[in-house]
Structure formats: C-alpha cells, structure tokens
Write an enzyme that holds these catalytic residues in place. Sequence first.
Site, PDB file in Angstrom:
ATOM      1  N   CYS A  10       1.132  -1.223   0.079  1.00  0.00           N
ATOM      2  CA  CYS A  10       0.068  -0.124  -0.036  1.00  0.00           C
ATOM      3  C   CYS A  10       0.828   1.466   0.011  1.00  0.00           C
ATOM      4  O   CYS A  10       1.962   1.224   0.638  1.00  0.00           O
ATOM      5  CB  CYS A  10      -0.907   0.150   1.305  1.00  0.00           C
ATOM      6  SG  CYS A  10      -2.110   1.311   1.299  1.00  0.00           S
ATOM      7  N   SER A  11       0.648   2.112  -0.742  1.00  0.00           N
ATOM      8  CA  SER A  11       1.518   3.442  -0.647  1.00  0.00           C
ATOM      9  C   SER A  11       1.167   4.167   0.279  1.00  0.00           C
ATOM     10  O   SER A  11       0.265   4.160   0.977  1.00  0.00           O
ATOM     11  CB  SER A  11       1.288   4.214  -1.985  1.00  0.00           C
ATOM     12  OG  SER A  11       0.218   5.055  -2.119  1.00  0.00           O
ATOM     13  N   THR A  12       2.177   5.043   0.723  1.00  0.00           N
ATOM     14  CA  THR A  12       2.139   5.779   1.815  1.00  0.00           C
ATOM     15  C   THR A  12       1.142   7.130   1.685  1.00  0.00           C
ATOM     16  O   THR A  12       0.696   7.652   2.695  1.00  0.00           O
ATOM     17  CB  THR A  12       3.619   6.647   2.077  1.00  0.00           C
ATOM     18  OG1 THR A  12       4.004   7.184   0.998  1.00  0.00           O
ATOM     19  CG2 THR A  12       4.453   5.219   2.512  1.00  0.00           C
ATOM     20  N   GLY A  14      -1.847   6.707   0.703  1.00  0.00           N
ATOM     21  CA  GLY A  14      -3.494   6.155   0.524  1.00  0.00           C
ATOM     22  C   GLY A  14      -3.337   4.661   0.320  1.00  0.00           C
ATOM     23  O   GLY A  14      -2.486   3.939   0.664  1.00  0.00           O
TER      24      GLY A  14
END
Length: 250
Positions: A10-12, A14
């Site tokens: 998961c990206s930082t 969102g």
Amino acid sequence: MLNVVAYIRCSTSGQGESGLGLEAQRDYIERAAQANGWNIIGEFIDVVSGKLALEERPEGKKALAICKESDAKLLVAKLDRLSRSVLHIAQLMEQVDFKVATMPQANTFQLHLFAALAQQEREFIAQRTRDALAALQRRADAGDETAIEKINNRTQALKKGRAVADITVANTIRMSKVTRYQTAIEPHLKSCLHDKVKTLQSVADCLNRKGFRTPRGSEFNATAIRRLMLALDLSFAKADKASSIQSRIG
C-alpha cells in the site's frame, strides 16, 4: 502443489494507485490461490511507494528471500503492487518467478507487456494532471477567486487524506499482526489451561517456561494472560469442560 509467497503493498499516500487496500489485496490473493490450488506459505506487507524496487523495500526484501529459499513464486493482487516501473519488473523477472492474482495464467511476455502499457498510461495521466494543475495555478496567480479556492481545497484535501490514510494503514497492519500472534499462541495457551492450572499467574508461568513472550517481548504476567484469554474467549471453566469431554472420549 505450487508454493507461493503473498506480497501486499500500500502506498504511503493512501491505498495505492490501483485503489486496492490491504484487505482487498489479501482477498484477491486468497481467492486466486484457492482457485488455482496454490499454497500460500507466507505473507509480507509493505507501506511504501511503488517507485522503490522490490528489493529496496523492507518486507519486499524478505519476501524475495523466502521465495528463493523455498523455491516458491511471488504472488501479488495486481502487477502495480510489485512496481510502477517496467525496468523494475524486468529486473525482478530475472530474480524470481511471480504470479498476479488478477491474471493468474499470464506468462512472462504478457506480464512485461502489461507493465509497459500500464506505465505509459500512468505517464499520460500524470502529464494531463500536471497540465491541468498548471493552468489552474496560472488562473489563481492572475487573481481568479474560483481557481484560488480550488487550489486551497485541493491542498487541504491532500493533507487530510494523507493523515487519514496513514492512520488507517497503520491500524490495519497492527490488527493483522495481533491476529496472527493470537492465532499462533492460542494452542499453547490452551495446553497450559488443560494442565489444570487455576490462576492467571500459573498460566503466565506456564507460557514463560515454554519460552513464549508477549507481543512486546516481555514475560507474561497475570494481567497479560487475562487480556489474552478475553481476546480469545477462553476461561478456566471452558478449559475444565473441554478436558472433561476429552477424558470421556478417551
């Protein structure tokens, strides 16, 4: 049966470019594994940008190592969970075989092609977004009140979104770790209870003798045992009943 190592990213900023959160990715992976008869031997979760190569991510590096040690394939929900870079995908193909849950039958050539097309599409979208924002900023600089309001609203929304997303991701990862810990220690806790101990401290002593520790690495005490038993819905009465039933069966 094919062994696979599940990798979730998961990206930082969102839930990631694909809109897939942690649980959604896990669901894709588990359903693909079940449908294709794959055996998931491990799961690793990273909360990092897709711009980093897999081997540069803390959990990605571990996932790669397990794949190589166990002769397993890497399994992700979607291709962009591995990387947003065609170069990174190509380099990864030289290190490990991997599967994508949303296209489980895709071969190496097809995966490389999909990665190239996805990168091109992202570049087009990014450029259109930059052009639109630049035009909006020019209008704001010229004193257009509507443009100024849109710029301010976007800035505030980005700040709020990052804060909420970071908290949500952190809580999801924490609860996932708690669940895995409780699942692993439950049979050992039940074993101590079946030894007919009658106090919380006796159970704590039993687990400590077995070498187990709390999630924070401390020795168990009565308070920690009470919390763990409540979380697992265990009690001395239930343990006595289970032992009685087992003795009659035996």
